[in-house]
Design a protein around this motif. Structure first.
Motif, PDB file in Angstrom:
ATOM      1  N   ALA A  80     -26.520 -15.676 -35.345  1.00  0.00           N
ATOM      2  CA  ALA A  80     -26.310 -16.420 -34.098  1.00  0.00           C
ATOM      3  C   ALA A  80     -24.842 -16.820 -33.974  1.00  0.00           C
ATOM      4  O   ALA A  80     -24.247 -16.751 -32.898  1.00  0.00           O
ATOM      5  N   LYS A  81     -24.243 -17.213 -35.097  1.00  0.00           N
ATOM      6  CA  LYS A  81     -22.844 -17.618 -35.076  1.00  0.00           C
ATOM      7  C   LYS A  81     -21.941 -16.431 -34.744  1.00  0.00           C
ATOM      8  O   LYS A  81     -21.008 -16.545 -33.958  1.00  0.00           O
ATOM      9  N   ALA A  82     -22.258 -15.264 -35.343  1.00  0.00           N
ATOM     10  CA  ALA A  82     -21.464 -14.062 -35.068  1.00  0.00           C
ATOM     11  C   ALA A  82     -21.538 -13.709 -33.585  1.00  0.00           C
ATOM     12  O   ALA A  82     -20.540 -13.310 -32.973  1.00  0.00           O
ATOM     13  N   PHE A  83     -22.718 -13.872 -33.002  1.00  0.00           N
ATOM     14  CA  PHE A  83     -22.933 -13.573 -31.585  1.00  0.00           C
ATOM     15  C   PHE A  83     -22.076 -14.518 -30.720  1.00  0.00           C
ATOM     16  O   PHE A  83     -21.302 -14.069 -29.860  1.00  0.00           O
ATOM     17  N   ALA A  84     -22.176 -15.815 -31.004  1.00  0.00           N
ATOM     18  CA  ALA A  84     -21.423 -16.806 -30.227  1.00  0.00           C
ATOM     19  C   ALA A  84     -19.916 -16.582 -30.386  1.00  0.00           C
ATOM     20  O   ALA A  84     -19.152 -16.655 -29.419  1.00  0.00           O
ATOM     21  N   ALA A 110     -18.392 -13.765 -31.049  1.00  0.00           N
ATOM     22  CA  ALA A 110     -17.981 -12.545 -30.345  1.00  0.00           C
ATOM     23  C   ALA A 110     -17.715 -12.847 -28.875  1.00  0.00           C
ATOM     24  O   ALA A 110     -16.778 -12.311 -28.281  1.00  0.00           O
ATOM     25  N   ILE A 111     -18.529 -13.732 -28.299  1.00  0.00           N
ATOM     26  CA  ILE A 111     -18.340 -14.105 -26.887  1.00  0.00           C
ATOM     27  C   ILE A 111     -17.031 -14.860 -26.703  1.00  0.00           C
ATOM     28  O   ILE A 111     -16.205 -14.520 -25.852  1.00  0.00           O
ATOM     29  N   LEU A 112     -16.820 -15.876 -27.548  1.00  0.00           N
ATOM     30  CA  LEU A 112     -15.599 -16.685 -27.434  1.00  0.00           C
ATOM     31  C   LEU A 112     -14.355 -15.845 -27.675  1.00  0.00           C
ATOM     32  O   LEU A 112     -13.352 -15.959 -26.980  1.00  0.00           O
ATOM     33  N   ALA A 157     -13.988 -12.516 -27.379  1.00  0.00           N
ATOM     34  CA  ALA A 157     -13.734 -11.538 -26.324  1.00  0.00           C
ATOM     35  C   ALA A 157     -13.023 -12.239 -25.168  1.00  0.00           C
ATOM     36  O   ALA A 157     -12.063 -11.723 -24.607  1.00  0.00           O
ATOM     37  N   LYS A 158     -13.516 -13.442 -24.839  1.00  0.00           N
ATOM     38  CA  LYS A 158     -12.905 -14.177 -23.731  1.00  0.00           C
ATOM     39  C   LYS A 158     -11.466 -14.552 -24.070  1.00  0.00           C
ATOM     40  O   LYS A 158     -10.568 -14.475 -23.237  1.00  0.00           O
ATOM     41  N   VAL A 179      -9.064 -10.943 -25.174  1.00  0.00           N
ATOM     42  CA  VAL A 179      -8.899  -9.802 -24.291  1.00  0.00           C
ATOM     43  C   VAL A 179      -7.973 -10.192 -23.142  1.00  0.00           C
ATOM     44  O   VAL A 179      -8.300 -11.021 -22.318  1.00  0.00           O
TER      45      VAL A 179
END
Lengths: 197, 197
Positions: free
Chosen positions: B41-45, B47-49, B51-52, B55
Motif C-alpha cells: 500500500a505504501k509503495a502504491f501511495a 508511486a502516486i506522489l 509521479a506527481k 514528472v
C-alpha cells in the motif's frame, strides 16, 4: 532507451496490480494522476494509506470496522446472525436495507482442494457467539457455489443440534430474467423450492 | 447507518475519479488495497506522489521528463521534428522503435469551439526551435480529427514558407482491416493517397 521515464513506469506498474487492469488502462490511470493537481494526488495517496491503516476487522463479527467493534454489532440486537464469506458480502446485503440483524464473516469457505478446512475459517467465533445465548436464527448466506454450499451444510450440522433455527438464502431464477435464458441449475432449484402463493 | 465505513468510502471515491471507473470497479479496487500488505500500500501511495512530484515537462519539446531536458532531446539529433498533441503520443510513437528524430508536444490542438486558439498551444516554441536552424523536416502527427487536421494545416502554413519540408502521417485503412468494415472516410482517403507499387 526505455519508453516510460521511471516515475511514470512505476506508477503504471502499481496500477496494473489492480484487478482487471491491463497495461493500457494502467497507462490511462497514470496520465490522469499526472494531470491531477498536487492536492488531488495527495488526497488520493492519503486515501490509500488511510484505508490500509484504519480499516480493521470487528472482533465480534469479522466485518470491516474502524474500531474494535463495528457499528452493526454495537447498535443491533444479536437475535439473528447472517453468516457470509467476506466483509464485502456484508456491504452487498446492507445496501438492500432489508436485513436488521447482525453478521458473522467467515473470511473464507471450506475448500479441501485449496487446503482450506473448517479450522481455517472463523467457525469457532460463530459457535462462541451462539454459546453466549440469545441467538434465535442463523441465516446461511454463503455463495451458491460448491464451497459455499458445503460450508453452509457443515455449519448447519454443527448448530442445528443446539436447537437454533438455521435457514439458507433462496436460490432460483434471478428477478427480471426470461425463463428461456435462465441457467438450468437455477431453474431446477426454482422448481424444487417452489412455494404456495 | 452508512454502508461503507469512512476510510473505505473515501478510497472508493478517489478511485472512481479515474477514467472509466464506476462505483463497482472502484469498490473492487478498494478491496484490493485493503487486502494489500502495508508495504504494498505504501509503495502504491508513494508511486502516486512521486509521479506527481517528479514528472515535469521537457523545456525544449514539452515531453514528460524527470529533468529540465528529456532524454530524447538530449541524445538525438534535431534534424527531424515530429509534432504531436500530447506527451502520451510521444510514448505511442516511441513504442514502435521506428522513429529516430525528436518531438515537439503542442499540449493541445486548435479548437475554436472550446476557445483554444493558436496562442494557447505551444506553436511559438516550435517556431523558435526551427529559427535556430538545422531542422530539415517537420512531421505533423496530430490526430486525424477536425482539430488535429486544422492544427496541422495552420502550422504547415507557418513553416512551409521557411523552406522546410513538412509532411503529414498517412491516413488510410488500418492494417488488418477488411475493406468491408473500414469506415468510409478512411477508405476514401486510402484511394486519394494511393501510391505506385
Amino acid at each position: 532507451m526505455k519508453v516510460y521515464i521511471e516515475p511514470i513506469g512505476k506508477l503504471i506498474n502499481e496500477f496494473s496490480k489492480l484487478p482487471g487492469v491491463g497495461a493500457k488502462t494502467a497507462q490511462r490511470f497514470a496520465y490522469k494522476v499526472i494531470n491531477m493537481s498536487e492536492e488531488e494526488a495527495k488526497a488520493f495517496a492519503d486515501a490509500i494509506l488511510n484505508a490500509k491503516k484504519n480499516v480493521k476487522y470487528c472482533k465480534t463479527c469479522g466485518n470491516f470496522s474502524e474500531n474494535d467493534e463495528c457499528d452493526i454489532c454495537r447498535l443491533r440486537q444479536a437475535e439473528t446472525i447472517c453468516v457470509v464469506k467476506e466483509p464485502k458480502d456484508v456491504i452487498a446485503i446492507e445496501k438492500l436495507n432489508e436485513y436488521n440483524g447482525v453478521y458473522h464473516v467467515l473470511h473464507g469457505t471450506i475448500s479441501p482442494l485449496d487446503g482450506i478446512g473448517p479450522d481455517d475459517i472463523d467457525i469457532k467465533g460463530l459457535l462462541a457467539r451462539i454459546a453466549k445465548g440469545g441467538v434465535k436464527e442463523v441465516i446461511m448466506a454463503t455463495n451458491p457455489d460448491v464451497e459455499g454450499e458445503a460450508t453452509a451444510m457443515y455449519i448447519t450440522n454443527l448448530i442445528k443440534p443446539l436447537g437454533i433455527k438455521v435457514t439458507r438464502i433462496a436460490h432460483g431464477i434471478p428477478v427480471g430474467t426470461d425463463l428461456e435464458y435462465a441457467d438450468e441449475v437455477s431453474l431446477a432449484r426454482a422448481f424444487v423450492d417452489r412455494k404456495t402463493i
